[in-house]
Design an enzyme around this catalytic site. Structure first.
Site, PDB file in Angstrom:
ATOM      1  N   GLU A  35       0.848  -1.191   0.000  1.00  0.00           N
ATOM      2  CA  GLU A  35       0.000   0.000   0.000  1.00  0.00           C
ATOM      3  C   GLU A  35       0.885   1.243   0.000  1.00  0.00           C
ATOM      4  O   GLU A  35       1.739   1.404   0.875  1.00  0.00           O
ATOM      5  CB  GLU A  35      -0.922   0.011   1.219  1.00  0.00           C
ATOM      6  N   THR A  42      -9.243   4.716  -0.932  1.00  0.00           N
ATOM      7  CA  THR A  42     -10.089   5.902  -1.089  1.00  0.00           C
ATOM      8  C   THR A  42     -11.290   5.843  -0.171  1.00  0.00           C
ATOM      9  O   THR A  42     -11.651   6.827   0.475  1.00  0.00           O
ATOM     10  CB  THR A  42     -10.545   6.025  -2.556  1.00  0.00           C
ATOM     11  N   LYS A  52     -19.449  10.635   4.511  1.00  0.00           N
ATOM     12  CA  LYS A  52     -20.652  10.343   5.304  1.00  0.00           C
ATOM     13  C   LYS A  52     -20.554  10.942   6.703  1.00  0.00           C
ATOM     14  O   LYS A  52     -21.571  11.288   7.313  1.00  0.00           O
ATOM     15  CB  LYS A  52     -20.888   8.833   5.416  1.00  0.00           C
ATOM     16  N   VAL A 180     -22.890  11.480  -7.982  1.00  0.00           N
ATOM     17  CA  VAL A 180     -22.989  11.069  -6.583  1.00  0.00           C
ATOM     18  C   VAL A 180     -22.159  11.970  -5.673  1.00  0.00           C
ATOM     19  O   VAL A 180     -22.663  12.545  -4.694  1.00  0.00           O
ATOM     20  CB  VAL A 180     -22.553   9.599  -6.421  1.00  0.00           C
ATOM     21  N   SER A 262     -15.924  17.591  -9.565  1.00  0.00           N
ATOM     22  CA  SER A 262     -16.466  16.288  -9.209  1.00  0.00           C
ATOM     23  C   SER A 262     -17.092  15.639 -10.434  1.00  0.00           C
ATOM     24  O   SER A 262     -18.304  15.619 -10.598  1.00  0.00           O
ATOM     25  CB  SER A 262     -17.517  16.463  -8.096  1.00  0.00           C
ATOM     26  N   GLY A 264     -16.321  12.401 -11.587  1.00  0.00           N
ATOM     27  CA  GLY A 264     -16.108  10.963 -11.630  1.00  0.00           C
ATOM     28  C   GLY A 264     -14.681  10.557 -11.327  1.00  0.00           C
ATOM     29  O   GLY A 264     -13.817  11.385 -11.019  1.00  0.00           O
ATOM     30  N   ASP A 304     -12.016  -1.276  -8.219  1.00  0.00           N
ATOM     31  CA  ASP A 304     -12.156  -0.228  -9.231  1.00  0.00           C
ATOM     32  C   ASP A 304     -11.245  -0.413 -10.428  1.00  0.00           C
ATOM     33  O   ASP A 304     -11.563   0.032 -11.532  1.00  0.00           O
ATOM     34  CB  ASP A 304     -11.874   1.149  -8.609  1.00  0.00           C
ATOM     35  N   HIS A 438     -44.106  -3.238  12.254  1.00  0.00           N
ATOM     36  CA  HIS A 438     -44.878  -2.000  12.223  1.00  0.00           C
ATOM     37  C   HIS A 438     -44.750  -1.289  13.558  1.00  0.00           C
ATOM     38  O   HIS A 438     -44.853  -1.943  14.602  1.00  0.00           O
ATOM     39  CB  HIS A 438     -46.354  -2.298  11.946  1.00  0.00           C
TER      40      HIS A 438
END
Length: 463
Positions: A35, A42, A52, A180, A262, A264, A304, A438
């Site tokens: 690494e 990422t 997030k 996104v 941004s 992609g 990816d 419920h």
């Protein structure tokens, strides 16, 4: 002379790489993982987790500002302390990346920090030393794209990594791209208090998702104060010192203190090294079959780097599958029921095919579309989160669930159930018969399936 030999070598410590390394070790292999940056890739360091964290902070701010509607007296003028916001994000990232590093240690994976590249089918070079491996797993991930706009080198233009490092909240933020990442960052920074403008070349936000989701998201973002400039072609970016301006065809101008590019991500194939001309690559993506095997049989490509579906959760599964195949377990990857989530406010989530894709494949007359609004869901009403709907696309002949699209506060959590059912080939009729708790927002999925079958109890009768 190789420094050390391993059964499996993994290049890249992101979601595909660290999972592959751990799975290989679980199967008894000696594993080395290379690494060049920080374990976690990422997703943990510059993508899923930090973004997030920011979005949750924005959600908390918005809840504070609207709390008076529920009878809570507080200060609706809450603001962010950006250095503390960033520090909290960094702490979350460190906790997760250190956790993954601990998992690798516990599984006796050898971790080498450095940029690795292929020398031949079994040899890897890193930090001037060479390593041998029976099987090599390429998990190099992806990097942010750029586009050839005059002035794109402006120092006020940031990529998706840069914007997570700023400690001063921009008063005006322009975002180039309404996909996104662009929509999520607009949600976060508008919540923080920035004036946000999205400039998108397509005629809608989230152009890869079902059109109804895009059409539902746009007015919600505008209601929150995000300016949308759709079908806008940028001609150039001009620097004005501490700020910049985006010039568009037709004369529109966007003034901004910071600009987020941004548009992609693209695969990172820098690890191919001496095999760059031998491994089959198409449009920059390393070609891999359903077993994740490349054109060189002992080399696999997961995540990816193969461009199949650039999502962290698909990378996790690809890492597992690649490691198992490297250890002689015959396993293939199935990407037909992979959920996609956008953490805007409200959220958007999908699994399966869109309505347009279903119509093109089967014809509109063969489909049944079921919709159920959250405004008719008891838990959503109680929570004050009534915006949105669940939409199911059903092939009438077999009652087959072709696609499920959710727009609402809990969409990203809800999508796992329809993803599981589609993967298990459960029909819409069977899904409608599953008893749901419920009150819960997940009832809306059951109701949408019932609506597609013409038997929804909690929607007015159609005459």
């Amino acid at each position: 002379m190789a420094e050390k030999a391993f059964q499996i070598a993994v290049i890249g410590g992101g979601p595909a790489g660290y999972v592959a390394a751990i799975r290989g070790a679980q199967l008894g292999a000696s594993v080395v993982l290379f690494e060049k940056d920080t374990i976690g890739g990422t997703c943990l360091n510059r993508g899923c987790i930090p973004t997030k964290t920011y979005i949750k902070t924005a959600d908390v701010l918005n809840e504070i500002r609207s709390a008076s509607q529920r009878g809570i007296k507080n200060d609706p003028n809450a603001v962010v302390d950006m250095p503390v916001v960033k520090a909290y994000k960094d702490q979350v990232v460190r906790q997760l990346t250190s956790g993954v590093a601990a998992l690798l240690r516990s599984n006796r994976v050898t971790v080498i920090k450095g940029e690795a590249s292929l020398v031949d089918e079994h040899t890897i070079l890193c930090n001037g030393a060479s390593y041998q491996a029976d099987s090599i797993l390429l998990c190099g991930g992806a990097k942010a794209c750029s586009i050839p706009i005059p002035g794109i080198e402006d120092p006020n233009v940031l990529n998706s990594t840069d914007i997570l490092e700023i400690t001063e909240l921009p008063r005006r933020l322009a975002i180039i791209g309404g996909g996104v990442i662009g929509c999520e960052m607009a949600t976060a920074f508008r919540g923080f208090g920035s004036e946000v403008t999205i400039v998108e070349a397509a005629d809608r936000l989230l152009p890869m998702m079902d059109r109804e989701l895009s059409e539902a998201l746009a007015p919600c973002m505008e209601k929150q104060g995000v300016r949308l400039m759709l079908s806008s072609q940028i001609t150039r970016i001009e620097n004005a010192g501490s700020s910049s301006r985006i010039l568009c065809a037709g004369g529109d101008v966007v003034e901004a203190d910071k600009i987020l590019l941004s548009v992609g991500r693209t695969t990172d194939t820098s690890c191919l090294g001496a095999l760059a001309g031998r491994l089959a690559v198409e449009n920059g993506k390393v070609l891999a079959d359903e077993h994740l095997r490349t054109s060189i049989p002992n080399i696999y490509a997961a995540g990816d780097i193969n461009g199949k579906l650039m999502l962290a959760h698909t990378a996790f599964k690809m890492g597992e599958v690649a490691a198992e195949n490297a250890m002689g377990i015959h396993r293939s990857i199935n990407l037909s029921a992979v959920p996609s989530c956008v953490y805007t406010s409200p959220q958007a989530a999908s699994v399966g095919i869109t309505e347009a894709e279903a119509e093109a494949k089967y014809g509109a007359a063969s489909l049944k579309i079921g919709r159920f609004p959250f405004s008719a869901n008891g838990r959503s009403l109680a929570s004050g989160e009534t915006e949105g709907f669940v939409k199911v696309i059903v092939l009438e002949k077999y009652s087959e669930l072709l696609g499920v699209h959710i727009f609402g506060a809990q969409a990203a959590e809800m999508i796992s159930e329809p993803a599981s059912l589609i993967a298990s080939e459960v029909t819409a009729e069977e899904a409608a018969d599953i008893i749901h708790a419920h009150p819960s927002v997940s009832e809306a999925f059951m109701e949408a399936c019932s609506a597609a079958l013409g038997r929804c109890i909690h929607l007015p009768a159609k005459h």
